[in-house]
Motif scaffolding. Structure first.
Motif, PDB file in Angstrom:
ATOM      1  N   THR A  39      44.258  46.607  43.178  1.00  0.00           N
ATOM      2  CA  THR A  39      42.993  47.283  42.855  1.00  0.00           C
ATOM      3  C   THR A  39      43.107  47.411  41.055  1.00  0.00           C
ATOM      4  O   THR A  39      42.089  47.546  40.504  1.00  0.00           O
ATOM      5  N   LEU A  40      44.259  48.031  40.864  1.00  0.00           N
ATOM      6  CA  LEU A  40      44.250  48.255  39.282  1.00  0.00           C
ATOM      7  C   LEU A  40      44.221  47.089  38.261  1.00  0.00           C
ATOM      8  O   LEU A  40      43.414  47.239  37.222  1.00  0.00           O
ATOM      9  N   CYS A  91      34.940  46.180  46.191  1.00  0.00           N
ATOM     10  CA  CYS A  91      36.081  46.155  46.975  1.00  0.00           C
ATOM     11  C   CYS A  91      36.953  47.362  46.121  1.00  0.00           C
ATOM     12  O   CYS A  91      37.609  47.991  46.832  1.00  0.00           O
ATOM     13  N   ALA A  92      36.881  47.161  44.663  1.00  0.00           N
ATOM     14  CA  ALA A  92      37.933  48.329  44.218  1.00  0.00           C
ATOM     15  C   ALA A  92      37.560  49.785  44.486  1.00  0.00           C
ATOM     16  O   ALA A  92      38.528  50.644  45.078  1.00  0.00           O
ATOM     17  N   TYR A 151      33.838  44.251  55.916  1.00  0.00           N
ATOM     18  CA  TYR A 151      32.543  43.353  55.348  1.00  0.00           C
ATOM     19  C   TYR A 151      32.901  42.923  53.754  1.00  0.00           C
ATOM     20  O   TYR A 151      32.607  41.993  53.739  1.00  0.00           O
ATOM     21  N   LEU A 152      33.557  43.846  53.015  1.00  0.00           N
ATOM     22  CA  LEU A 152      33.757  43.329  51.575  1.00  0.00           C
ATOM     23  C   LEU A 152      35.069  42.568  51.380  1.00  0.00           C
ATOM     24  O   LEU A 152      35.258  41.837  50.168  1.00  0.00           O
ATOM     25  N   GLY A 153      35.858  42.884  52.226  1.00  0.00           N
ATOM     26  CA  GLY A 153      37.313  42.251  51.919  1.00  0.00           C
ATOM     27  C   GLY A 153      37.326  41.203  52.756  1.00  0.00           C
ATOM     28  O   GLY A 153      37.470  39.821  52.509  1.00  0.00           O
ATOM     29  N   HIS A 177      40.826  37.118  46.247  1.00  0.00           N
ATOM     30  CA  HIS A 177      41.486  36.825  47.842  1.00  0.00           C
ATOM     31  C   HIS A 177      42.596  37.545  47.965  1.00  0.00           C
ATOM     32  O   HIS A 177      42.777  37.689  49.260  1.00  0.00           O
ATOM     33  N   ALA A 178      43.514  37.281  47.058  1.00  0.00           N
ATOM     34  CA  ALA A 178      45.036  38.079  47.324  1.00  0.00           C
ATOM     35  C   ALA A 178      44.424  39.555  47.631  1.00  0.00           C
ATOM     36  O   ALA A 178      45.143  40.050  48.502  1.00  0.00           O
ATOM     37  N   GLY A 179      43.615  40.272  46.953  1.00  0.00           N
ATOM     38  CA  GLY A 179      43.415  41.645  47.448  1.00  0.00           C
ATOM     39  C   GLY A 179      42.564  41.431  48.929  1.00  0.00           C
ATOM     40  O   GLY A 179      42.726  42.507  49.548  1.00  0.00           O
TER      41      GLY A 179
END
Length: 159
Positions: free
Chosen positions: A22-23, A46-47, A78-80, A97-99
């Protein structure tokens, strides 16, 4: 709260991974692309959700109240999770997509913890609050991104 060592370790590892991803995504959108706060909240939706998940995860560990673990379930799902089925698996989306994978694993970890510890009331309460709090956020993100779709496509098409 009576989590096993492996449950605690898995949660901490997932939260740490989520924090780092996220950073990096926040730096990409705010630093590299130089977006404003309104664009960042919608284009990198997503962040803010991940930061809230990490905050609620920390509160859970401090207070021991299971409901905190599932408050972000709706936007994480929903967002991820669902984003992995609609966004392409190429270019800059691979990092996203890793996140998304980490978000999904974190959500499954939280659900597993609540179900395995028979915290059904906390699960129901947290999911209901998640819908109430984050339904409007998801609607805002979808409306904003649809309205600014060409700008988002242009931004994500950059190398």
């Amino acid at each position: 709260m009576s989590l096993s060592k492996s449950e605690k370790a898995a949660g901490i590892v997932l939260a740490a991974l989520m924090f780092w991803v996220t950073l990096f995504s926040t730096y990409f959108f705010l630093g590299r692309l130089k977006l404003g706060l309104a664009d960042w909240i919608a284009f990198n939706s997503c962040a803010p959700v991940c930061y809230l998940f990490i905050l609620f995860f920390t509160v859970f560990f401090i207070r021991g109240q299971y409901v905190w673990l599932v408050l972000t379930t709706l936007p994480v799902y929903y967002l991820g999770t669902l984003s992995m089925f609609v966004l392409p698996w190429t270019g800059t989306y691979l990092f996203a997509h890793a996140g998304h994978i980490i978000m999904t694993l974190s959500m499954f970890w939280a659900l597993y913890v609540l179900i395995s510890h028979k915290q059904f009331k906390a699960l129901a309460t947290g999911l209901l609050l998640s819908i109430l709090f984050f339904g409007p956020y998801i609607a805002h993100v979808q409306t904003y991104n649809q309205k600014h779709a060409s700008r988002l496509t242009e931004l994500m098409g950059r190398p």
